[in-house]
Scaffold this motif. Structure first.
Motif, PDB file in Angstrom:
ATOM      1  N   GLN A 329       0.716  -1.062   0.112  1.00  0.00           N
ATOM      2  CA  GLN A 329       0.091   0.121   0.001  1.00  0.00           C
ATOM      3  C   GLN A 329       0.765   1.291  -0.097  1.00  0.00           C
ATOM      4  O   GLN A 329       2.153   1.407   0.842  1.00  0.00           O
ATOM      5  CB  GLN A 329      -0.795   0.118   1.099  1.00  0.00           C
ATOM      6  N   GLY A 330       0.370   2.188  -0.661  1.00  0.00           N
ATOM      7  CA  GLY A 330       1.243   3.296  -0.943  1.00  0.00           C
ATOM      8  C   GLY A 330       0.848   4.621  -1.434  1.00  0.00           C
ATOM      9  O   GLY A 330       0.028   4.731  -2.009  1.00  0.00           O
ATOM     10  N   VAL A 331       1.491   5.527  -1.519  1.00  0.00           N
ATOM     11  CA  VAL A 331       0.996   6.883  -1.905  1.00  0.00           C
ATOM     12  C   VAL A 331       2.220   7.354  -2.561  1.00  0.00           C
ATOM     13  O   VAL A 331       3.406   7.163  -2.204  1.00  0.00           O
ATOM     14  CB  VAL A 331       0.573   8.029  -0.939  1.00  0.00           C
ATOM     15  N   GLY A 332       2.200   8.426  -3.743  1.00  0.00           N
ATOM     16  CA  GLY A 332       3.020   8.915  -4.298  1.00  0.00           C
ATOM     17  C   GLY A 332       2.697  10.262  -5.135  1.00  0.00           C
ATOM     18  O   GLY A 332       1.645  10.662  -4.987  1.00  0.00           O
ATOM     19  N   LEU A 333       3.884  10.991  -5.448  1.00  0.00           N
ATOM     20  CA  LEU A 333       3.517  12.192  -6.363  1.00  0.00           C
ATOM     21  C   LEU A 333       4.470  12.117  -7.592  1.00  0.00           C
ATOM     22  O   LEU A 333       5.876  11.927  -7.279  1.00  0.00           O
ATOM     23  CB  LEU A 333       3.850  13.386  -5.326  1.00  0.00           C
ATOM     24  N   LEU A 334       3.941  12.461  -8.667  1.00  0.00           N
ATOM     25  CA  LEU A 334       4.901  12.881  -9.805  1.00  0.00           C
ATOM     26  C   LEU A 334       4.744  14.269 -10.159  1.00  0.00           C
ATOM     27  O   LEU A 334       3.425  14.745 -10.415  1.00  0.00           O
ATOM     28  CB  LEU A 334       4.283  11.817 -11.047  1.00  0.00           C
ATOM     29  N   SER A 335       5.481  14.996 -10.438  1.00  0.00           N
ATOM     30  CA  SER A 335       5.447  16.280 -10.920  1.00  0.00           C
ATOM     31  C   SER A 335       6.352  16.753 -12.037  1.00  0.00           C
ATOM     32  O   SER A 335       7.647  15.940 -12.374  1.00  0.00           O
ATOM     33  CB  SER A 335       5.625  17.240  -9.736  1.00  0.00           C
ATOM     34  N   GLN A 336       6.087  17.580 -12.836  1.00  0.00           N
ATOM     35  CA  GLN A 336       6.968  18.313 -13.827  1.00  0.00           C
ATOM     36  C   GLN A 336       6.581  19.815 -13.979  1.00  0.00           C
ATOM     37  O   GLN A 336       5.387  20.248 -14.139  1.00  0.00           O
ATOM     38  CB  GLN A 336       6.821  17.511 -15.129  1.00  0.00           C
TER      39      GLN A 336
END
Length: 699
Positions: A329-336
């Motif tokens: 189980q996890g959370v994440g963030l992608l950004s640009q």
């Protein structure tokens, strides 16, 4: 052998000469990179991706194919190989040998809509069955560690399944019916709510499929359901697209058959030596992508996501056939962010982060059957029981400059992976109750609780030069890496108490040529990738990271249409994959040997003919060269040729019928060939001639 390989290489060169020349005669501006913002860039206006190629399998191609396993579609990408196991299982290769072993899945990053299917330290070799490829808009492949957007697990490249935006007024209903009890229903429907009085636009949509397959072999079956739900919100400054994916798999698995060329015997090929084997898995992903622009072309993309998976399966390939359950189980963030400094100069930068909790239990209920050594060293009870908290942070930057003819990108990605490991049972190689196994100790060893951290920086340089309006030269140098997977660090064997592993690194050099014309396009690529600190299990059954391998090859992809009725597609590769470190296996030093399961020559050729504007036919030839099945290069699989035939008939603007015959000549072949000192040759047999019929209705 040398003469044969020389002839095959000359044939590939002939294909190059035959199709590159005509394609340069009639040109138009055609950029296959910019349109794929979910794979080459999270922002469509970025030019960072000009120095490499994204291979894309289109919606029309996927509809004509209607694959039963994603392996069938990846055959269309030069340099990609997927060996189908049983059910939805597979082993992948991308500019590599077919990857096997505990951490092999860390060599290729698998994603859906740009979001990795698994956390970086918790990959699964079969994870693409958790993507909705059956209903994809297109499937994209990046080869090699080319992009700063992708870090750990993308050494050999990225496979990204892109699902359609269903938030507009369109719909689709498809029914598939095939041999060996295969049935599938696919449904797509969207609703565009238009623009309200406040200038806000919105829409919702759903994408779903249900698959049932009773299988060719005894006691095998696949029940699988997948669904994507999507929502769109936009105003003049902001676009927010949100998605949800849920998948469920319930599979009865058939294992390897044994014996030299046993796949040629129909009775043995249909047999299932492991009727107890199964796999059950669910996955859930929730994400929301925010896109906005401001100023003179500046753009921002931010995607937070949540991910949850769990799986149970019988490890039928191990003595004692233990049961494994794992979850994460996890959370994440992608950004640009894309900063436009001038018309020629822009900067891409971003920060990716992820926190994941994973756990694994390996448990054996019944006593091991076999030799006294196996019975004594593989006890009943728990073999492993641990949890891991993993934190990943990764800033990156790419500085991009372009003129009328040149494009340059220089940047890099820094990534830190931290594992906090907790062992939930006694450490060492004793039984669960603390008693010792005979013959020096139990097979499975558990390290004590502890922490591990890995930091890596991967520089990237790429360029492209427009030789003319119809042709461009591209290339680059890049470094890739992958942190050791949790299973490599904490799932030890024999006397090893701690795995002191380094991150696997790779240096890739590539040069290529692309041509575009109104009638088609081609891509010719040359690459050399050297890997260091390769993780493998040595003769003492220790996980070590002192391996070296070398991967180099030539790839050619061609798509050519002529006379308005004919279409020719070709994807081929000639490559060599070798061990570059000394390791003695069965008294043979494997340095310089070909890596097992690495055919040198592979290609896929499709020829299509439009009989009328409503009837289209297609013939496909899939060739796989012979390859060694052991590291000592003493055993060989002979390779195979397969022919497939397809036809589509468009009854109306809303109804299309399809018929497909797979393995047209009913060839006896192995989807996968392998060799072990315990079993000798073993195989996953390929399916004999089979049929798939479809009816597609536009709603």
């Amino acid at each position: 052998m040398t003469c044969t390989l020389g002839l095959r290489l000359s044939q590939l060169t002939a294909f190059t000469a035959l199709f590159i020349v005509p394609l340069t005669l009639k040109a138009q501006q055609w950029d296959t990179i910019e349109r794929i913002e979910t794979t080459s860039s999270r922002i469509a206006t970025s030019s960072e991706a000009k120095g490499y190629v994204v291979s894309s399998i289109s919606d029309d191609t996927l509809s004509m194919l209607s694959f039963q396993h994603i392996q069938e579609s990846l055959n269309y990408v030069a340099g990609a190989t997927v060996q189908r196991g049983n059910g939805q299982e597979y082993l992948p290769a991308l500019r590599s040998p077919v990857l096997t072993g505990a951490g092999a899945c860390g060599g290729i990053l698998a994603a859906e809509d740009g979001i990795p299917l698994r956390a970086a330290g918790f990959c699964n070799i079969n994870e693409l069955f958790e993507a909705h490829g059956e209903m994809a808009q297109h499937i994209d492949v990046i080869k090699g560690p080319a992009s700063a957007l992708y870090g750990s697990n993308a050494i050999h490249g990225v496979i990204n399944v892109v699902t359609p935006d269903t938030t507009y007024d369109d719909g689709l209903l498809v029914f598939d019916y095939g041999s060996f009890g295969f049935t599938r229903a696919k449904f797509r429907q969207g609703k565009d709510f238009g623009e309200n009085a406040d200038g806000i636009k919105s829409g919702v949509g759903i994408n779903a499929s249900i698959t049932r397959d009773t299988g060719y072999r005894n006691d095998e079956s696949v029940d699988q359901e997948k669904v994507n739900v999507r929502h769109r919100y936009e105003n003049q400054q902001l676009l927010v697209t949100s998605g949800l994916t849920y998948t469920h798999l319930d599979q009865d698995t058939a294992g390897y058959i044994e014996g030299f060329e046993s796949y040629k015997d129909e009775v043995i090929a249909r047999a299932n030596p492991n009727p107890e084997a199964f796999r059950q898995a669910t996955s859930f992903r929730l994400w929301s992508k925010l896109d906005m622009a401001w100023g003179k072309g500046h753009a921002l993309s931010v995607t937070p996501y949540l991910r949850n998976q769990d799986m149970r399966f019988r490890m039928h390939f191990l003595p004692g056939t233990p049961l494994e359950t794992n979850a994460q189980q996890g959370v994440g963030l992608l950004s640009q962010v894309n900063f436009v400094i001038s018309p020629q100069f822009n900067i891409d930068t971003g920060f990716d982060a992820e926190f994941t909790t994973g756990d694994l239990l390996q448990y054996q209920q019944d006593a091991t059957v076999g030799s006294p050594f196996l019975v004594e060293t593989i006890p009943t009870g728990r073999h492993y029981d641990y949890s891991v908290d993993a934190t990943l942070v990764a800033p990156y930057i790419s500085v991009n400059w372009h003129s009328d003819a040149w494009t340059f990108a220089l940047g890099g990605r820094y990534e830190n992976m931290h594992y906090d490991y907790t062992n939930h049972m006694n450490a060492g190689r004793e039984r669960e109750d603390g008693t010792a196994c005979g013959f020096g100790g139990c097979r499975y060893s558990r390290p004590p609780s502890g922490d591990n951290s890995f930091s890596n920086f991967s520089p990237k340089f790429s360029f492209s030069y427009d030789l003319m309006s119809s042709m461009r030269l591209y290339g680059g140098v890049s470094r890739g890496y992958r942190a050791p997977q949790a299973t490599e660090l904490y799932r030890l064997q024999r006397a090893q108490q701690v795995a002191e592993l380094e991150a696997v690194t790779a240096t890739n050099v590539e040069l290529g040529l692309q041509g575009f014309a109104e009638s088609g396009q081609y891509t010719l690529s040359f690459y050399s990738l050297r890997k260091d600190s390769v993780i493998y299990r040595d003769s003492d059954f220790f996980n070590v990271s002192d391996g070296k391998t070398w991967h180099r090859g030539i790839e050619l992809g061609v798509s050519q249409r002529w006379a308005d009725k004919w279409q020719f597609d070709f994807a081929g590769t000639f490559a060599r994959h070798t061990y570059e470190h000394s390791q003695v296996a069965n008294e043979v030093d494997i340095k310089g040997n070909d890596i097992d399961t690495a055919p040198k020559l592979q290609f896929n050729t499709r020829l299509s003919y439009d009989i009328t504007h409503t009837i289209r036919t297609e013939l496909e030839w899939q060739y796989v060269d012979n390859y060694f099945t052991d590291a000592e290069n003493n055993n060989v699989y002979e390779g195979h040729d397969l022919l497939h035939a397809r036809v589509s008939y468009k009854l109306s603007d809303t109804v299309t019928l399809y018929a497909r015959i797979n393995n047209l000549l009913d060839a006896n072949y192995a989807e996968r060939a392998d060799y072990t000192t315990f079993t000798g040759p073993r195989y996953f047999p390929g399916r004999p001639r089979n049929v798939l019929l479809s009816a597609s209705f536009v709603l």
